[in-house]
Every structure is written in C-alpha cells, then in structure tokens.
Design an enzyme around this catalytic site. Structure first.
Site, mmCIF file in Angstrom:
data_model
loop_
_atom_site.group_PDB
_atom_site.id
_atom_site.type_symbol
_atom_site.label_atom_id
_atom_site.label_comp_id
_atom_site.label_asym_id
_atom_site.label_seq_id
_atom_site.Cartn_x
_atom_site.Cartn_y
_atom_site.Cartn_z
ATOM 1 C CB SER A 24 48.931 38.409 44.035
ATOM 2 O OG SER A 24 48.149 38.815 45.310
ATOM 3 C CG ASN A 25 44.194 39.776 45.972
ATOM 4 O OD1 ASN A 25 44.259 40.129 46.145
ATOM 5 N ND2 ASN A 25 43.465 38.352 45.628
ATOM 6 C CE1 TYR A 26 46.197 46.240 40.702
ATOM 7 C CE2 TYR A 26 43.616 44.399 39.790
ATOM 8 C CZ TYR A 26 45.263 45.035 39.536
ATOM 9 O OH TYR A 26 44.966 45.500 38.111
ATOM 10 C CB SER A 27 43.868 42.771 49.117
ATOM 11 O OG SER A 27 44.344 42.885 50.192
ATOM 12 C CB ALA A 64 41.624 39.461 48.358
#
Ligand code: CTP
Length: 408
Positions: free
Chosen positions: A214-217, A283
């Site tokens: 995943s990512n930091y969004s 994102a």
C-alpha cells in the site's frame, strides 16, 4: 494565507467527555491563524483543565459569570465578547447547554455571551444515546436552527456509556470544515445539478492473508473535496480505500468502501454513467502481486531474499478519461518528486483528463497525511494555477470553484 487568519473565534466548551476533542479543535484553529477565546462552562472544567486551553490559545480562559474579586469586570465582558467575535463555536454542546441556549436561560458566561452575540454560531452537540433520542432535544435543535444557528449532526459510534449509536461529537477536522465554510466567500451557485464521483485514500494489494502492498495516503484530500461538494448541494459518490477518517454521512452522499485497485475500478465503472464530474484523488497502487497466496508466506532460513512478482493494476483515471461522456469533467491528481510540470502535462494528455492537480514532494510543507496542501493546477485551456499552502478543506473549495470556472 488561511481564510481563518486573524478571525476572532469564541470556542465555547460545555461539560461532556467530548471536551478533550475541543483541545484538538483549538489547536487546528490556532494553526490556521485564528484568534481564539475559550469560554468554559463550570461543568467543562471537570473534563479538561483551564491551563490546557489557555496555553494553547495563548489567552486566559473565561469561565465564571461573576468573579469574586472583580464582578464588574466579568459581568461587562459578556457583551464585549459577544460583539468581539466573528464566530462562536460551541463544541461540545451538551443537552443541558442546548436546552438553555434554546430557551434563553443565562446562568453562565457562555450562555450570556451567546445571547449577546450577533455573529454566526455553530453548535456541535455531544451526548449519550438516551438524551440524543429524547424528543426535547429535537425540539430544542429545531428552535436553535430557527434562531439562525448552525447545528451540526453527530457521528454514530461507541458512546461514553458503552452503547453504540448517534451522539458522538463530530471530529475536530469535520468541525473545522464547517468553520471554514462560514468564512468562504459566498458562492451562490448551487451545484445541485452535479453528480461527482470521487476516489480517495490508498488501495491495499494483498500478498497473502496477512500482508499487503500500500502507500501513505490518508484520504484527507478526497474527503475534503467530497464535503465541499456536499456543501454546494452536489450529489457525491465517494469510493474510498481504507482510511481511519470517520465516514461522512449526508443525504446526497453514497460511500463505497473498497480495498484493492480492482475493486475501486469496479465501483467506478458501476457509477460511471450517473456521474458527470470525476475527481480522482486516490493513491491507487500501480502494481499488485501476481497472485494472492492462500496461506501465510513463511520465512525460510536458506532463502535470504524474496521475489514477489507484480503486475499492473488498471489505470482508473485513464479509463474514465477515455470513456468520458459529452459534458463530463475529469480531474486527476499527480504527486511528483521531479520534473513536475512535464509529468503533470504528460498525465493530462495520456489520461485524457481535463485537469491535473499536481503536488510535489519539493513543496516546503509536503508531508504525507498533512492537514494542509499546496498544488499547481494544469488544464488544456487555462494558464497554470498555483494554490499556495492551505488547509485541505479550504483548498477543496478553491478546487471545486476552479473546476466550475474552467468547464464553463
Ligand atoms: N490513478 C488511477 N489508477 C491507477 C493509477 C493512478 O486512477 N492505477 C490516478 C490517480 O488517482 C491520480 C492519477 O491517476 O488521479 C495520477 O496517479 P499517479 O500515480 O501519479 O500516476 P501514474 O499514471 O501512476 O504515473 P507515475 O506513478 O508513473 O507517476
């Protein structure tokens, strides 16, 4: 500069467990540059100390209607304070406070100031479910609305009693959205004719039953845009990846919770035909593991490195851009680290978007999960438009306004 810079705001706090959230609301208001005078009801002091509020607001906190030492001074204050304020926010407002404001009872300083004020008043109720369901509350809220006050809804969730239901005070950033809305230049154009599909937050691409990519969004920007559109009376479909943000609720809002890019794509296609405005803030993970393992991937001592084969996810914005109907308007976001303008313009063309909202890791306040944002907006028809660092709520208003300007 924030729209709240220099605005004089009275933050009235009454005696509820939600008073701890008022501390965070005060912090957000101070960060926006507002001048805040905190007024506590006597009961509020049982929940949060005056020192906390006075330290954060850099001002003494007022509480008593009469001061033993200087009765005259405090008694005069309620009129002066009522006239001083550009806005009064009462958060949390207990059942008791709401009942008293509704009937004009004036037995503490906050009630006296409220009765003297001529500025807008926002009331954020907080109470347990039994009081929340009582018909007297509905009646009192109706009264307060009739007087011109803005009474916010409550969130549903776990209450102090342990019961679950409506009665939780809105989160501080949700209250901030309402405060910002009061000061936004009055935009009389209703967007009730618009149906806006917004993607928000990250996606999670599973590796095995316990791991994902995943990512930091955080989804804050997308949720702020959804709220701004709802305020302008548009219908909103919010397709959201996993976030810790409280789920907004509104008659004009449909929320679709998804986890993966594929699910986001499916939901987008499902609602595509009824929407005319697409704001793709999500994102989306560009790649996902080729296969999701059925069992947890175990560590093997003799295998120090691990290769997970990734394959591309569908590009949702690109699909929307290439399938858009006559009159649709498609907005993409681009987070760039270098050659920002070139990359933003490439995305505008390759994804057939009408607008790309670019933010760069090079901007001084750029951090993941921040409450503020700074962007440069690119379109096919207008010169690039720089929106300097602002709260995401305020930026959302500028953006939706600009979208309407560009598409007409
Ligand atoms: N986007 C999307 N689906 C994807 C990837 C991105 O809808 N699979 C959307 C995002 O929501 C955003 C825009 O496309 O509005 C830009 O995303 P970004 O990741 O910056 O663009 P990419 O095309 O993935 O390019 P790159 O990662 O190479 O910068």
């Amino acid at each position: 500069m924030s729209i709240l810079q220099g605005k004089k705001i009275i933050l009235g706090v009454s005696g509820s467990i939600a008073a701890y959230k008022s501390v965070e609301l005060l912090r957000l208001l101070m960060k926006e540059g507002a001048e805040v005078q905190v007024l506590l009801t006597p009961a509020a002091k049982y929940f949060v100390g005056e020192l906390t509020f006075s330290t954060l607001s850099k001002k003494p906190v007022f509480s008593a209607i009469f001061d033993e030492k200087n009765t005259q001074h405090y008694w005069a204050n309620h009129v002066a304070l009522g006239k001083w304020a550009d806005l009064i926010v009462i958060a949390p407002a207990t059942n008791n406070t709401i009942a008293k404001l509704s009937s004009g009872i004036c037995d503490n300083l906050l009630h006296a100031v409220y009765l003297s004020a001529t500025c807008p008043v926002i009331i954020a109720p907080a109470m347990d479910i039994d009081m929340h369901e009582h018909p007297s509350l509905r009646q009192n809220i109706q009264n307060l609305k009739k007087f011109g006050n803005i009474v916010l809804p409550t969130n549903s969730g776990e209450l102090a009693s342990g019961w679950v239901g409506y009665g939780r005070m809105l989160e501080p950033h949700q209250i901030l959205e309402h405060i910002i809305h009061i000061f936004m230049p009055k935009w009389h154009q209703s967007l009730s004719h618009r149906t806006v599909l917004i993607t928000a937050g990250p996606t999670q691409e599973p590796i095995d039953p316990v791991r994902y990519i995943s990512n930091y969004s955080t989804g804050k920007m997308g949720y702020a845009i959804a709220n701004a559109y709802l305020k302008q009376e548009a219908k909103v479909i919010l397709i959201s990846g996993p976030t810790v943000l409280p789920e907004p609720s509104h008659n004009n809002l449909t929320v679709v919770k998804i986890k993966t890019a594929e699910e986001m794509f499916e939901a987008t296609r499902q609602y595509f035909s009824i929407a005319d405005t697409f704001v793709m803030t999500a994102a989306v993970a560009d790649y996902k593991p080729k296969q999701k393992l059925a069992l947890k991937l175990k560590k093997h001592q003799d295998n120090p490195s691990l290769h997970v084969e990734l394959i591309q996810n569908p590009d949702i914005l690109k699909w929307v851009g290439h399938h858009k109907k006559k009159g649709d308007f498609v907005v993409g976001f681009a987070l760039e680290t270098h050659n920002e303008e070139q990359h933003a313009l490439e995305k505008l063309t390759s994804k057939k978007a009408d607008m790309i909202v670019m933010n760069s890791t090079q901007f001084p306040n750029a951090t993941f999960g921040a409450d503020t944002n700074e962007v440069i907006v690119y379109t096919h028809t207008h010169p690039k438009y720089h929106i300097p660092n602002k709260s995401k709520q305020e930026l959302a208003y500028h953006l939706i306004h600009y979208i309407e300007t560009v598409r007409t």
